[in-house]
Write an enzyme that holds these catalytic residues in place. Structure first.
Site, PDB file in Angstrom:
ATOM      1  N   HIS A 225      -2.999   2.012  -4.138  1.00 35.82           N
ATOM      2  CA  HIS A 225      -2.293   2.046  -5.175  1.00 35.82           C
ATOM      3  C   HIS A 225      -2.903   2.278  -6.470  1.00 35.82           C
ATOM      4  O   HIS A 225      -3.764   1.517  -6.891  1.00 35.82           O
ATOM      5  CB  HIS A 225      -1.739   0.467  -5.367  1.00 35.82           C
ATOM      6  CG  HIS A 225      -0.775   0.041  -4.051  1.00 35.82           C
ATOM      7  ND1 HIS A 225       0.521   1.017  -4.003  1.00 35.82           N
ATOM      8  CD2 HIS A 225      -0.881  -0.727  -3.190  1.00 35.82           C
ATOM      9  CE1 HIS A 225       0.816   0.195  -2.857  1.00 35.82           C
ATOM     10  NE2 HIS A 225       0.264  -0.669  -2.398  1.00 35.82           N
ATOM     11  N   ASP A 258       0.071   5.415  -3.643  1.00 38.69           N
ATOM     12  CA  ASP A 258       1.078   5.814  -4.680  1.00 38.69           C
ATOM     13  C   ASP A 258      -0.086   5.992  -5.888  1.00 38.69           C
ATOM     14  O   ASP A 258      -1.030   5.287  -5.815  1.00 38.69           O
ATOM     15  CB  ASP A 258       2.205   5.076  -5.017  1.00 38.69           C
ATOM     16  CG  ASP A 258       1.794   3.392  -5.041  1.00 38.69           C
ATOM     17  OD1 ASP A 258       0.641   3.017  -5.498  1.00 38.69           O
ATOM     18  OD2 ASP A 258       2.787   2.580  -4.824  1.00 38.69           O
TER      19      ASP A 258
HETATM   20  O1  LIG Z   1       9.528  -4.228  -2.459  1.00 44.16           O
HETATM   21  C1  LIG Z   1       8.366  -4.716  -3.000  1.00 44.16           C
HETATM   22  C2  LIG Z   1       7.111  -4.056  -1.687  1.00 44.16           C
HETATM   23  O2  LIG Z   1       7.157  -2.557  -1.809  1.00 44.16           O
HETATM   24  C3  LIG Z   1       5.776  -4.582  -2.146  1.00 44.16           C
HETATM   25  O3  LIG Z   1       4.847  -4.374  -1.211  1.00 44.16           O
HETATM   26  C4  LIG Z   1       3.552  -4.458  -1.432  1.00 44.16           C
HETATM   27  C5  LIG Z   1       2.858  -3.661  -2.320  1.00 44.16           C
HETATM   28  O4  LIG Z   1       1.573  -3.582  -2.182  1.00 44.16           O
HETATM   29  C6  LIG Z   1       0.717  -4.473  -1.380  1.00 44.16           C
HETATM   30  O5  LIG Z   1       0.236  -5.471  -2.428  1.00 44.16           O
HETATM   31  C7  LIG Z   1       0.237  -5.315  -3.810  1.00 44.16           C
HETATM   32  C8  LIG Z   1      -0.967  -4.517  -3.863  1.00 44.16           C
HETATM   33  O6  LIG Z   1      -1.327  -4.183  -5.199  1.00 44.16           O
HETATM   34  C9  LIG Z   1      -1.715  -5.373  -5.709  1.00 44.16           C
HETATM   35  O7  LIG Z   1      -1.917  -4.898  -7.255  1.00 44.16           O
HETATM   36  C10 LIG Z   1      -3.040  -4.476  -7.497  1.00 44.16           C
HETATM   37  C11 LIG Z   1      -3.669  -4.830  -8.645  1.00 44.16           C
HETATM   38  O8  LIG Z   1      -5.074  -4.296  -8.960  1.00 44.16           O
HETATM   39  C12 LIG Z   1      -4.779  -2.894  -9.292  1.00 44.16           C
HETATM   40  O9  LIG Z   1      -5.950  -2.350  -9.437  1.00 44.16           O
HETATM   41  C13 LIG Z   1      -4.007  -2.213  -8.185  1.00 44.16           C
HETATM   42  O10 LIG Z   1      -3.620  -0.794  -8.410  1.00 44.16           O
HETATM   43  C14 LIG Z   1      -2.816  -2.977  -7.661  1.00 44.16           C
HETATM   44  O11 LIG Z   1      -2.231  -2.231  -6.721  1.00 44.16           O
HETATM   45  C15 LIG Z   1      -0.466  -6.222  -5.776  1.00 44.16           C
HETATM   46  O12 LIG Z   1      -0.800  -7.561  -6.384  1.00 44.16           O
HETATM   47  C16 LIG Z   1      -0.156  -6.374  -4.269  1.00 44.16           C
HETATM   48  O13 LIG Z   1       1.123  -7.279  -4.333  1.00 44.16           O
HETATM   49  C17 LIG Z   1       1.365  -4.935  -0.331  1.00 44.16           C
HETATM   50  O14 LIG Z   1       0.563  -4.952   0.857  1.00 44.16           O
HETATM   51  C18 LIG Z   1       2.855  -4.467  -0.059  1.00 44.16           C
HETATM   52  O15 LIG Z   1       3.431  -5.282   0.778  1.00 44.16           O
HETATM   53  O16 LIG Z   1       5.664  -5.954  -2.153  1.00 44.16           O
HETATM   54  C19 LIG Z   1       6.685  -6.584  -3.183  1.00 44.16           C
HETATM   55  C20 LIG Z   1       7.994  -6.214  -2.732  1.00 44.16           C
HETATM   56  O17 LIG Z   1       8.967  -6.563  -4.336  1.00 44.16           O
END
Ligand SMILES: O[C@@H]1[C@@H](O)[C@H](O[C@@H]2CO[C@@H](O[C@@H]3CO[C@@H](O[C@@H]4CO[C@@H](O)[C@H](O)[C@H]4O)[C@H](O)[C@H]3O)[C@H](O)[C@H]2O)OC[C@H]1O
Length: 371
Positions: A225, A258
Site C-alpha cells: 500500500h 495500490d
Molecule cells: O474494505 C476494507 C478492506 O479492503 C481492508 O483490507 C485491508 C487493507 O490492507 C491491509 O491492512 C491495512 C494495511 O495498511 C495499513 O495502513 C498502513 C499504514 O502505514 C502506511 O505507511 C501504509 O501505506 C498503510 O497501508 C492499515 O492500517 C491496515 O489496516 C489488510 O491486509 C487488508 O485486509 O480492510 C478494511 C476494510 O474496511
C-alpha cells in the site's frame, strides 16, 4: 504443435491487446490478480472486467474470509461472504489467494476483548484455523496465515494473540494451517516490508521464528500500500525480496498493491508518476523468479478502500472510477509485455497464448512443426 507467435506479434495485431494476466504468465509469473468484495459483484460493468481471467488470473476476497465474518460468535462459523468470492473465482478459472487468519484487526469483539489464558486462546486460534482452512481446503492456492504482526521498528505488535500467547502464536498459526490444508502455500503478510529497514528485518525474524519452530512457511506477502512518488527504489524492492528468499521462503508476492495520492485530484504529471511507480513494482517482481505474482487491492478507484481509511487520499488503482484505464494500466501492461517478449521462452509464450481467446478471436496465423 509448435506455436511461434510471440507476445510482440500479439500486441501488433490492430485492435488487439493482451491483458495483464496473459502478459504476466507470458513473462513467467503465475498470475496478475485483484482483490474484490461482495457488494461490488452486483455491478455488471465491474464484474465484466474482473471475471476475465485473461485480465485477472487470481482473486483475493477483500473482507469475507476475515475472522469477524467467518466466526462472529464463538463456534458459529459463517462462510457465506467468502464462499461467494471463492466460487466466483473458481467459476472463472481464477486462482484464489485466501486472506486472512491471525490478524489483530477486524476481529470479533469476543476474541479481541475476551479474557484468555494461554491455553484458552491457543485453543480458540487452533479451532478457528482448523475450521476455516478446513472449509476452504483445496480451494486456496495460498493463505495469508499471519497478517501484520510487526510494528514499524520491527518489534512484535501488541495484539491479543501476542499479549496472551507471546510470539509463539505465529508458528502455532502456521502449524494449524498446514495441518488443515497441507497443499496450501503459507504466507506471512504485512505492509511497509517492501523496501529495506527495521520492519523488513522483522519479517526475516518471523521467517526464522516459524522455521525454528519446525513449522512450514512458504512465502512473504508484501502488501504494497504505497504512496505516489515515495515508493522504494527497484533496487531496494529486490533487496527486500531476496532477504526473504535467503531466510528460507520459496516465494514472495505483492499481495495488496495500490499506490495512492495524498491529495486529490491528481494532475497529469501525478498520473504519470503513479504509472512509473506501478512500473517499478512490476519490474521488481519480474526481476526475481520467485516473485510469483502481483495482486492489486481491487482494480478500480470506484471500489478502493483508500478514501474510507485515509481521508483525502485516493485514486490509487490502475482503473479510474468510471472503469477507464489510467496511465498506470498502460505502464504495467508495457512492462509485462516487454518481459514477455524479451525474456520468456517460446514455450512459455506458447503455453500462455495458445489457449487465449484473443488468439482465437483474431485468427493469428500460427506455424506448426512436428505435428
Ligand atoms: O474494505 C476494507 C478492506 O479492503 C481492508 O483490507 C485491508 C487493507 O490492507 C491491509 O491492512 C491495512 C494495511 O495498511 C495499513 O495502513 C498502513 C499504514 O502505514 C502506511 O505507511 C501504509 O501505506 C498503510 O497501508 C492499515 O492500517 C491496515 O489496516 C489488510 O491486509 C487488508 O485486509 O480492510 C478494511 C476494510 O474496511
Amino acid at each position: 504443435m509448435y506455436f511461434s507467435t510471440t507476445a510482440a506479434a500479439l500486441l501488433a495485431i490492430p485492435g488487439a491487446s493482451a491483458q495483464l494476466n496473459q502478459l504476466a504468465k507470458a513473462a513467467g509469473k503465475l498470475y496478475f490478480g485483484s482483490a474484490t468484495d461482495n457488494g461490488e459483484l452486483t455491478d455488471a460493468a465491474y464484474v465484466a472486467i474482473l471475471e476475465d481471467a485473461n485480465m485477472f488470473g487470481q482473486i483475493t476476497p477483500g473482507n469475507g474470509q476475515k475472522w469477524e465474518y467467518t466466526e462472529p460468535s464463538q463456534g458459529q462459523f459463517d462462510y457465506t461472504s467468502g464462499d461467494q468470492i471463492v466460487d466466483f473465482a473458481e467459476s472463472n478459472g481464477q486462482i484464489v489467494r485466501c486472506h486472512t487468519l491471525a490478524w489483530y484487526s477486524q476481529l470479533p469483539s469476543w476474541v479481541g476483548d475476551g479474557t484468555w489464558t494461554v491455553d484458552t486462546l491457543t485453543s480458540v486460534l487452533n479451532t478457528h484455523i482448523a475450521n476455516e482452512v478446513g472449509h476452504y481446503k483445496g480451494q486456496c492456492r495460498s493463505w495469508d496465515v499471519v497478517n501484520e504482526a510487526l510494528n514499524e521498528d520491527g518489534t512484535y505488535r501488541e495484539n491479543v494473540f501476542y499479549t496472551v500467547i507471546g510470539e509463539s502464536y505465529i508458528p502455532l498459526a502456521f502449524e494449524a494451517t498446514a495441518a488443515a490444508d497441507p497443499d496450501a502455500k503459507l504466507y506471512y503478510n504485512d505492509y511497509n516490508i517492501e523496501g529495506t529497514g527495521a520492519k523488513q528485518d522483522g519479517a526475516v525474524t518471523i521467517i526464522n521464528l516459524v522455521k525454528d519452530a519446525g513449522a512450514k512457511i512458504d512465502g512473504v506477502g508484501m502488501q504494497a500500500h504505497l504512496i505516489v512518488g515515495t515508493i522504494p527504489t527497484q533496487s531496494d524492492l529486490e533487496t527486500s525480496i531476496n532477504s526473504y528468499l535467503s531466510a528460507g521462503v520459496t516465494e514472495v508476492a505483492y499481495t495488496e498493491l495500490d499506490i495512492r495520492f495524498s491529495s486529490l485530484p491528481p494532475d497529469d504529471a501525478g498520473l504519470q508518476q503513479q504509472a512509473t511507480d506501478y512500473g517499478t513494482v512490476t519490474q521488481a517482481c519480474l526481476a526475481v523468479d520467485a516473485c510469483v505474482g502481483i495482486t492489486i487491492w481491487d482494480y478500480t478507484d470506484k471500489y478502493s478502500w483508500i478514501p474510507g481509511v485515509f481521508a483525502g487520499s485516493g485514486a490509487a488503482l490502475p482503473w479510474d472510477e468510471n472503469l477507464s484505464e489510467k496511465p498506470a494500466y498502460s505502464t504495467i501492461s508495457s512492462v509485462l509485455a516487454a518481459a514477455a517478449t524479451g525474456s520468456a521462452s517460446n514455450a512459455t509464450i506458447t503455453t500462455t497464448l495458445v489457449t487465449s481467446t484473443l488468439i482465437t478471436a483474431t485468427s493469428v496465423p500460427t506455424s506448426t512443426s512436428g505435428s
